[in-house]
Scaffold this active site. Structure first.
Site, PDB file in Angstrom:
ATOM      1  CG  HIS A 305      34.836  48.736  39.941  1.00  0.00           C
ATOM      2  ND1 HIS A 305      34.572  49.695  40.884  1.00  0.00           N
ATOM      3  CD2 HIS A 305      36.088  48.300  40.195  1.00  0.00           C
ATOM      4  CE1 HIS A 305      35.640  49.843  41.657  1.00  0.00           C
ATOM      5  NE2 HIS A 305      36.567  49.011  41.267  1.00  0.00           N
ATOM      6  CG  ASP A 362      41.448  42.610  39.166  1.00  0.00           C
ATOM      7  OD1 ASP A 362      40.503  42.912  39.916  1.00  0.00           O
ATOM      8  OD2 ASP A 362      42.642  42.741  39.481  1.00  0.00           O
TER       9      ASP A 362
END
Ligand code: SDX
Length: 427
Positions: A305, A362
Site C-alpha cells: 500500500h 483487497d
C-alpha cells in the site's frame, strides 16, 4: 525562530510557511514557489504531496490507523452501519436516531432508476465487464437527472449526492442481472440499503427472496470498510474532475474508471484470481519468489500500500469477517487457507518485511464476496458502490472550499526544444 521551511536555490534563500493539521504530518505551503523561484516541485505519483485540506478521513500508515471524522474504522465496522457512516462522512457527526431514520428514508426513496436507463443496458454485450457498464451508466445519469447538476446550488449538490449513493446499488445489481440474463428486480423500500441490494442482485420475480441477516451484516460491514480512504487515486480523480466544474455524475464516473485499475480497486478481483491460480499451499513459495523477482511483473495482489507500511486495519476486520461468514454459511473454501498461509509466509519473508508489505483491504474481501455468491467481475463494482459515499463527500468538501481552484499540475519537460518544420520532400 519562525516555523517556516527554508529553501536555498541558486544563490537565493526562500522561506515557506509550515502548516499543521489537527493530526498527522505538517505541510510546507509552496503555493508561491514557482512565482518566487521559477521552479516547480517534482513528485510523480504524489508520494510527498498533499493535494488539499480535508476533514473527512485520517490515515496513519505507520501505525495502521484509519479514522472517519475521528472515529476509528474498528469501532465503526463493529458498531455502526453503512447508512450511519455515510451520514457521518457527509455531515461530520454521528446522527441521532431521528436523523439516521430521515437520512435512510431519503436514500431509500432515491433507489429507483429512470426507466429509460434500463434500455441503456441492452446496448452492452451480455459478457461486458460490469465495471464497463458502471462507467457508462453512471456517466449517463446527468442526462436523466439534469435537475440536480447545478454545482453552485447546495440543494442540487445535496440531491445529486443522495441520488448517487442511492442508485449505485440499483445500477450495480442491474449490471449483474444483465450479465446472467435474468430480469431486473426493482428496489423494495421495506428493506435496508444493503438488504435491498442483495434482493435486487440475487432475488428473482418468480419467488420471494429472504435476506440472510448474516450476509446482510457482513456486506454492510464490507461497505463500511470501503467507504472512504483519504486522497487515493480514484478520489483524487473525482476531485480533479470536479475542480473543472463538471457535474457530480460525470465526476463519479471518472472515479469509477480510475478505481477499476488492478493497482487500485481492481486488486480485489485480481487477488482472488491470484489465490485461485496458486490453488494449493504447496504452490505458495513459487509465487512468493515470483513476486520478489524484479524481472517478473507478477505482484502479490492485495499486498502492499502507498500509505500503510503496517497492517491495513481494514484487512484485519476483513479477515475476521471471512471466518464469520464462512462459518455461518457452512462454506469450507480452501482458498481461505491458501490466503492465510500466503499471508503467514509473506509476513515472515525478509523481502516483504524490509519493504513493509502487508495485506491490504483487497486481500480477503474476494473470499467473502465469492462465498456470498458474487462473481469476481462484480468485486470492484461493490468497491465502487461503497466508495461512492466517500467520493461524494470529498467532492462536496472540495466544491464548498472557497479556496478551491481548477487542478492543473505542471511538468519537467524533456522533449525536443524548438526546431524548424521540415517539408515532406526533404525528409
Ligand atoms: C487500494 O491509496 C489507497 O488508499 C487505495 C486503497 C483505497 O482504499 O482507496 O487503499 C485501495 O487500492 C489498495 C491497494 C490495492 N492494490 C494492490 O493490492 C495491488 C498490489 N500492490 C501494489 O501494486 C502496490 O503495493 C501498490 C500499488 C498498492 C502501492 O504501490 P507504491 O506505493 O507505488 O509502491 P511501489 O510500487 O513503489 O512498491 C515499493 C516496492 C517496490 O519494490 P522496489 O522497486 O522498491 O524494489 O515494493 C514492491 C515494489 O516492487 N512491491 C511489491 C508489491 N507492492 C509493492 N512487491 C510484490 N508484491 C506487491 N504487492
Amino acid at each position: 525562530m519562525s516555523n517556516d521551511a527554508r529553501l536555498i536555490a541558486g544563490n537565493e534563500e526562500y522561506s515557506y510557511p509550515v502548516l499543521s493539521g489537527s493530526v498527522g504530518p505538517d505541510v510546507i505551503d509552496i503555493r508561491k514557489l514557482y512565482a518566487q523561484t521559477g521552479m516547480f516541485t517534482y513528485d510523480p505519483g504524489f508520494t510527498s504531496t498533499a493535494s488539499c485540506e480535508s476533514a473527512l478521513t485520517y490515515i496513519d500508515g505507520d501505525e495502521g490507523v484509519l479514522l472517519h471524522r475521528g472515529f476509528s474504522i474498528e469501532e465503526l465496522s463493529e458498531n455502526s452501519s453503512f447508512m450511519e457512516v455515510s451520514y457521518l462522512l457527509l455531515n461530520g457527526e454521528l446522527p441521532s436516531s431521528a436523523e439516521l431514520d430521515e437520512f435512510s428514508r431519503t436514500i431509500t426513496r432515491h433507489t429507483m432508476l429512470h426507466e429509460q436507463l434500463a434500455t441503456f443496458y441492452r446496448g452492452f454485450r451480455r459478457d461486458a465487464h460490469p465495471m464497463a457498464i458502471m462507467c457508462g451508466v453512471v456517466g449517463a445519469l446527468s442526462a436523466f437527472y439534469h435537475d440536480s447538476t447545478d454545482i453552485s446550488d447546495p440543494v442540487h449538490r445535496k440531491i445529486s449526492s443522495h441520488r448517487l449513493i442511492a442508485k449505485m446499488p440499483t445500477i450495480a445489481a442491474m449490471a449483474y442481472k444483465y450479465s446472467v440474463g435474468q430480469p431486473f428486480v426493482y428496489p423494495d423500500n421495506s428493506l435496508s440499503y444493503t438488504g435491498n441490494f442483495l434482493r435486487m442482485t440475487f432475488g428473482v420475480p418468480a419467488e420471494p427472496y429472504v435476506v440472510n441477516p448474516v450476509v446482510e451484516q457482513a456486506l454492510d460491514r464490507i461497505f463500511i470498510l470501503h467507504a472512504d480512504h483519504e486522497q487515493n487515486a480514484s478520489t483524487s480523480t473525482v476531485r480533479l474532475a470536479g475542480s473543472s466544474g463538471a457535474n457530480p455524475f460525470a465526476c463519479i464516473a471518472a472515479g469509477i474508471a480510475c478505481l477499476w485499475g488492478p493497482a487500485h480497486g481492481g486488486a480485489n478481483e485480481a487477488a482472488l484470481n491470484m489465490l485461485k491460480e496458486i490453488g494449493t499451499p504447496d504452490k505458495i513459495p513459487h509465487y512468493i519468489e515470483r513476486a520478489k523477482d524484479k524481472n517478473d511483473p507478477f505482484r502479490l495482489m492485495g499486498f502492499g500500500h502507498r500509505v500503510y507500511k503496517n497492517y491495513d486495519p481494514r484487512a484485519t476486520v476483513m479477515q475476521k469477517t471471512v471466518r464469520e461468514v464462512l462459518t455461518a454459511l457452512k462454506v469450507n473454501d480452501p482458498i481461505f487457507e491458501v490466503a492465510l498461509q500466503l499471508e503467514e509466509m509473506a509476513l515472515n519473508d525478509p523481502y516483504f518485511i524490509e519493504k513493509k508489505l502487508f495485506p491490504n483491504v483487497d486481500f480477503y474481501s474476494g473470499i467473502i464476496l465469492s462465498a456470498i455468491g458474487f462473481p469476481t467481475t462484480m468485486f470492484t463494482v461493490l468497491f465502487a458502490l461503497a466508495r461512492t459515499v466517500g467520493w461524494v463527500a470529498q467532492w462536496n468538501e472540495m466544491i464548498s472550499d472557497p479556496g478551491q481552484k481548477i487542478g492543473r499540475p505542471r511538468q519537467l519537460y524533456t522533449g525536443p526544444t524548438a526546431r524548424e518544420y521540415v517539408p515532406l520532400d526533404n525528409r
